[in-house]
Every structure is written in structure tokens, then in C-alpha cells.
Design a protein around this motif. Structure first.
Motif, PDB file in Angstrom:
ATOM      1  N   ILE A   3       0.852  -1.188   0.000  1.00 58.81           N
ATOM      2  CA  ILE A   3       0.000   0.000   0.000  1.00 58.81           C
ATOM      3  C   ILE A   3       0.885   1.234   0.000  1.00 58.81           C
ATOM      4  CG2 ILE A   3      -1.808   1.272   1.219  1.00 58.81           C
ATOM      5  CD1 ILE A   3      -2.467  -1.231   2.761  1.00 58.81           C
ATOM      6  N   SER A   4       0.501   2.218  -0.799  1.00 62.36           N
ATOM      7  CA  SER A   4       1.148   3.514  -0.638  1.00 62.36           C
ATOM      8  C   SER A   4       0.074   4.585  -0.580  1.00 62.36           C
ATOM      9  CB  SER A   4       2.144   3.784  -1.764  1.00 62.36           C
ATOM     10  OG  SER A   4       1.489   3.863  -2.994  1.00 62.36           O
ATOM     11  N   ALA A   5       0.352   5.614   0.183  1.00 61.05           N
ATOM     12  CA  ALA A   5      -0.603   6.710   0.346  1.00 61.05           C
ATOM     13  C   ALA A   5       0.115   8.020   0.039  1.00 61.05           C
ATOM     14  CB  ALA A   5      -1.152   6.723   1.771  1.00 61.05           C
ATOM     15  N   ASP A   6      -0.434   8.760  -0.889  1.00 54.63           N
ATOM     16  CA  ASP A   6       0.189  10.003  -1.336  1.00 54.63           C
ATOM     17  C   ASP A   6      -0.344  11.177  -0.498  1.00 54.63           C
ATOM     18  OD1 ASP A   6       1.166  12.205  -2.605  1.00 54.63           O
ATOM     19  OD2 ASP A   6       0.519  11.621  -4.612  1.00 54.63           O
ATOM     20  N   THR A   7       0.491  11.627   0.429  1.00 56.30           N
ATOM     21  CA  THR A   7       0.034  12.688   1.336  1.00 56.30           C
ATOM     22  C   THR A   7      -0.149  14.014   0.598  1.00 56.30           C
ATOM     23  OG1 THR A   7       2.352  13.086   1.935  1.00 56.30           O
ATOM     24  CG2 THR A   7       1.061  11.692   3.405  1.00 56.30           C
ATOM     25  N   ALA A   8       0.466  14.158  -0.564  1.00 56.25           N
ATOM     26  CA  ALA A   8       0.308  15.393  -1.330  1.00 56.25           C
ATOM     27  C   ALA A   8      -1.051  15.440  -2.035  1.00 56.25           C
ATOM     28  CB  ALA A   8       1.437  15.525  -2.349  1.00 56.25           C
ATOM     29  N   THR A   9      -1.581  14.267  -2.344  1.00 54.93           N
ATOM     30  CA  THR A   9      -2.871  14.177  -3.036  1.00 54.93           C
ATOM     31  C   THR A   9      -4.033  14.111  -2.052  1.00 54.93           C
ATOM     32  OG1 THR A   9      -1.721  12.896  -4.710  1.00 54.93           O
ATOM     33  CG2 THR A   9      -4.111  12.898  -4.834  1.00 54.93           C
ATOM     34  N   CYS A  10      -3.778  13.550  -0.878  1.00 49.97           N
ATOM     35  CA  CYS A  10      -4.810  13.366   0.147  1.00 49.97           C
ATOM     36  C   CYS A  10      -5.483  14.688   0.477  1.00 49.97           C
ATOM     37  CB  CYS A  10      -4.156  12.791   1.402  1.00 49.97           C
ATOM     38  SG  CYS A  10      -5.246  12.711   2.820  1.00 49.97           S
ATOM     39  N   ILE A  11      -6.824  14.654   0.530  1.00 49.49           N
ATOM     40  CA  ILE A  11      -7.572  15.867   0.879  1.00 49.49           C
ATOM     41  C   ILE A  11      -8.161  15.765   2.279  1.00 49.49           C
ATOM     42  CG2 ILE A  11      -8.093  16.514  -1.505  1.00 49.49           C
ATOM     43  CD1 ILE A  11     -10.895  15.222  -1.065  1.00 49.49           C
ATOM     44  N   GLY A  12      -7.757  14.721   3.004  1.00 45.15           N
ATOM     45  CA  GLY A  12      -8.179  14.598   4.393  1.00 45.15           C
ATOM     46  C   GLY A  12      -9.631  14.207   4.593  1.00 45.15           C
ATOM     47  N   ALA A  13     -10.164  13.474   3.625  1.00 49.43           N
ATOM     48  CA  ALA A  13     -11.578  13.084   3.717  1.00 49.43           C
ATOM     49  C   ALA A  13     -11.819  12.027   4.792  1.00 49.43           C
ATOM     50  CB  ALA A  13     -12.065  12.575   2.367  1.00 49.43           C
ATOM     51  N   GLY A  14     -10.797  11.280   5.121  1.00 49.23           N
ATOM     52  CA  GLY A  14     -10.892  10.352   6.246  1.00 49.23           C
ATOM     53  C   GLY A  14     -11.578   9.030   5.962  1.00 49.23           C
ATOM     54  N   GLN A  15     -11.940   8.783   4.712  1.00 51.04           N
ATOM     55  CA  GLN A  15     -12.628   7.526   4.396  1.00 51.04           C
ATOM     56  C   GLN A  15     -11.740   6.325   4.713  1.00 51.04           C
ATOM     57  OE1 GLN A  15     -15.758   7.328   3.472  1.00 51.04           O
ATOM     58  NE2 GLN A  15     -15.923   9.551   3.542  1.00 51.04           N
ATOM     59  N   CYS A  16     -10.466   6.451   4.424  1.00 54.08           N
ATOM     60  CA  CYS A  16      -9.554   5.326   4.629  1.00 54.08           C
ATOM     61  C   CYS A  16      -9.494   4.949   6.107  1.00 54.08           C
ATOM     62  CB  CYS A  16      -8.167   5.672   4.098  1.00 54.08           C
ATOM     63  SG  CYS A  16      -7.487   7.195   4.783  1.00 54.08           S
ATOM     64  N   ALA A  17      -9.315   5.938   6.965  1.00 50.93           N
ATOM     65  CA  ALA A  17      -9.213   5.663   8.397  1.00 50.93           C
ATOM     66  C   ALA A  17     -10.532   5.130   8.945  1.00 50.93           C
ATOM     67  CB  ALA A  17      -8.798   6.937   9.138  1.00 50.93           C
ATOM     68  N   LEU A  18     -11.622   5.538   8.314  1.00 51.51           N
ATOM     69  CA  LEU A  18     -12.950   5.097   8.741  1.00 51.51           C
ATOM     70  C   LEU A  18     -13.168   3.614   8.430  1.00 51.51           C
ATOM     71  CD1 LEU A  18     -15.132   6.979  10.010  1.00 51.51           C
ATOM     72  CD2 LEU A  18     -16.309   6.871   7.815  1.00 51.51           C
ATOM     73  N   VAL A  19     -12.818   3.207   7.228  1.00 52.37           N
ATOM     74  CA  VAL A  19     -13.084   1.817   6.842  1.00 52.37           C
ATOM     75  C   VAL A  19     -11.940   0.879   7.208  1.00 52.37           C
ATOM     76  CG1 VAL A  19     -14.613   2.464   4.951  1.00 52.37           C
ATOM     77  CG2 VAL A  19     -12.213   2.014   4.480  1.00 52.37           C
ATOM     78  N   ALA A  20     -10.722   1.404   7.326  1.00 51.88           N
ATOM     79  CA  ALA A  20      -9.573   0.533   7.607  1.00 51.88           C
ATOM     80  C   ALA A  20      -8.680   1.200   8.646  1.00 51.88           C
ATOM     81  CB  ALA A  20      -8.802   0.249   6.320  1.00 51.88           C
ATOM     82  N   GLY A  21      -9.196   1.325   9.849  1.00 55.20           N
ATOM     83  CA  GLY A  21      -8.485   2.008  10.929  1.00 55.20           C
ATOM     84  C   GLY A  21      -7.199   1.323  11.357  1.00 55.20           C
ATOM     85  N   ASP A  22      -7.059   0.033  11.006  1.00 54.49           N
ATOM     86  CA  ASP A  22      -5.824  -0.674  11.335  1.00 54.49           C
ATOM     87  C   ASP A  22      -4.702  -0.329  10.363  1.00 54.49           C
ATOM     88  OD1 ASP A  22      -7.048  -1.880  13.429  1.00 54.49           O
ATOM     89  OD2 ASP A  22      -7.416  -3.774  12.401  1.00 54.49           O
ATOM     90  N   LEU A  23      -5.084   0.179   9.204  1.00 62.05           N
ATOM     91  CA  LEU A  23      -4.094   0.449   8.155  1.00 62.05           C
ATOM     92  C   LEU A  23      -3.814   1.925   7.972  1.00 62.05           C
ATOM     93  CD1 LEU A  23      -5.381  -2.061   5.448  1.00 62.05           C
ATOM     94  CD2 LEU A  23      -3.380  -2.317   6.914  1.00 62.05           C
TER      95      LEU A  23
END
Ligand code: SF4
Length: 65
Positions: A3-23
Motif C-alpha cells: 500500500i502507498s498513500a500520497d500525502t500530497a494528493t490526500c484531501i483529508g476526507a478520512g474515508q480510509c481511516a474510517l473503513v480501515a483504521g488498522d491500516l
């Protein structure tokens, strides 16, 4: 899987942390923090779901061959 997450593209919507809080977590500004880039096989489904739900397409899943 990787998995990679692009912090420059992220808009902070939080969906990822909501559905996959372990990741995924979010920093104080709401920007994604990747908790582990090599999920266990049992986390593959939820990792793909997080990637597909991200409105900014900031999460990239690389499936291993
Ligand atoms: S879902 Fe996408 S935009 Fe939202 S916090 Fe996660 S990576 Fe960022």
C-alpha cells in the motif's frame, strides 16, 4: 500486497481511516498516515475498499504477482 498513500494528493476526507483504521490514520491536519504498507492477507479486502473509497485516489494498492 503493498500500500502507498500520497500525502500530497490526500484531501483529508478520512474515508480510509474510517473503513480501515488498522491500516490508516490521520494526522492533526487530517492527512493520511499509513500505519503499515504490507497488510496481512486478512486485510487485503479492506485495503482495497479503502483505496476505492478515497475520493482523492491518494491510495495505491500494488498487488503482488
Ligand atoms: S480517504 Fe483519501 S483523501 Fe481521505 S484521508 Fe484517506 S487518503 Fe486522504
Amino acid at each position: 500486497m503493498k500500500i502507498s498513500a500520497d500525502t500530497a494528493t490526500c484531501i483529508g476526507a478520512g474515508q480510509c481511516a474510517l473503513v480501515a483504521g488498522d491500516l490508516f490514520d490521520q494526522d492533526d491536519d487530517g492527512i493520511v498516515v499509513l500505519l503499515g504498507d504490507e497488510p496481512a492477507e486478512s486485510q487485503y479486502v479492506i485495503a482495497r475498499r479503502a483505496a476505492s473509497l478515497c475520493p482523492a485516489r491518494a491510495i495505491t494498492i500494488t498487488e503482488s504477482a
